[in-house]
Design a protein around this motif. Sequence first.
Motif, PDB file in Angstrom:
ATOM      1  N   LYS A 141       0.833  -1.208   0.000  1.00 19.32           N
ATOM      2  CA  LYS A 141       0.000   0.000   0.000  1.00 19.32           C
ATOM      3  C   LYS A 141       0.870   1.262   0.000  1.00 19.32           C
ATOM      4  N   SER A 142       2.027   1.195   0.664  1.00 18.61           N
ATOM      5  CA  SER A 142       2.903   2.366   0.722  1.00 18.61           C
ATOM      6  C   SER A 142       3.501   2.687  -0.640  1.00 18.61           C
ATOM      7  N   ASP A 160      -1.906   7.148  -3.344  1.00 23.24           N
ATOM      8  CA  ASP A 160      -2.579   7.458  -2.081  1.00 23.24           C
ATOM      9  C   ASP A 160      -4.053   7.071  -2.085  1.00 23.24           C
ATOM     10  N   ASP A 161      -4.672   7.077  -3.273  1.00 19.90           N
ATOM     11  CA  ASP A 161      -6.098   6.770  -3.339  1.00 19.90           C
ATOM     12  C   ASP A 161      -6.363   5.271  -3.530  1.00 19.90           C
TER      13      ASP A 161
END
Length: 328
Positions: free
Chosen positions: A145-146, A150-151
């Motif tokens: 996820k990192s 960001d969305d």
Amino acid sequence: MSDEIDPTPPVAPPQPPARSNNASRGSRQTATYLSKRLTAAGLRPVSKYGQNFLIDLNLVELIARSAEIGPSDIVLEIGTGVGSLTSIMAAQAGAILTVEIDQNLYQLASEELAPFPHVKMIQGDALKNKSTFRDDIMESIRDAKSRLPDDSKFMLVANLPYNVATPIVSNLLHQDPPPDRIVVTIQKELGERMVAGPGSKDYGALSIWIQATCRAEIVRILPPTVFWPRPKVDSAIVRLDVDHERRNAIPDLKYFHQTVRALFFHRRKFLRSVVISAMKGRLDKPAVDEILGRLGHGETARAEELNLEQITELVEALRQAELANEST
């Protein structure tokens, strides 16, 4: 298969496979095909792992479609099976982490999923114990996820083994990060408990926990005939959209979940008796009576009659009373 998820999507967003390709895979997802494939490998479904393969590809596609997976999203799948759902999602997702407890199925699925570098497979149990996920699973999710936009959304999308459906869904809602969406195939009875309202026979601690953190709906009821081997009960595809604002409004998720479970442990007893038992050693009877009276719950009230707002209000009042006790 790489040790890490490579969440780098192509320049153009990946598109779902053409219908003809799906239809081709569908011919390989029949009970006959699965039986022959497992037999050739010297395998058979293992009941202790809750293995029931979904053999209707239209329904496999419905699971993926209901999740509305985007090219920057990360998907967690529990129960890879032979990789049929994983393959469909791989054409849509930015990264996939799929977990299979059966070592033999893990090997079979590895062959199916080898063309997808953004799919990571883990062999083993997704749960460290009944109340927590394995650390490496959530670490992999956080890492992927990192490295995604960001969305990006984090989802659980799976044909869940029946025997772990409740702990998987319940525990995932405690995790950091929590999922944005859950689309899973589970027992129909379990799905009905998730969406049940006050006063119904299915309403209980699971209903409260799910509805306190999510918007829940049953997408489709599935008969035993669409699985191989056939289970003895109906199933359901359930979609849960996590309401982050509602979830974040709960001051202490662990306290809330544990207290709600205690309130429904003896669901036919009067609420006062249940609360006194749940708070034994933490709050005395006069304190419990004061809280129940202040909230308007009479002597004959039962937990199963209280709606989500009333349960939430009660649990928070008990928590505040405990904190007040500790500070004196």
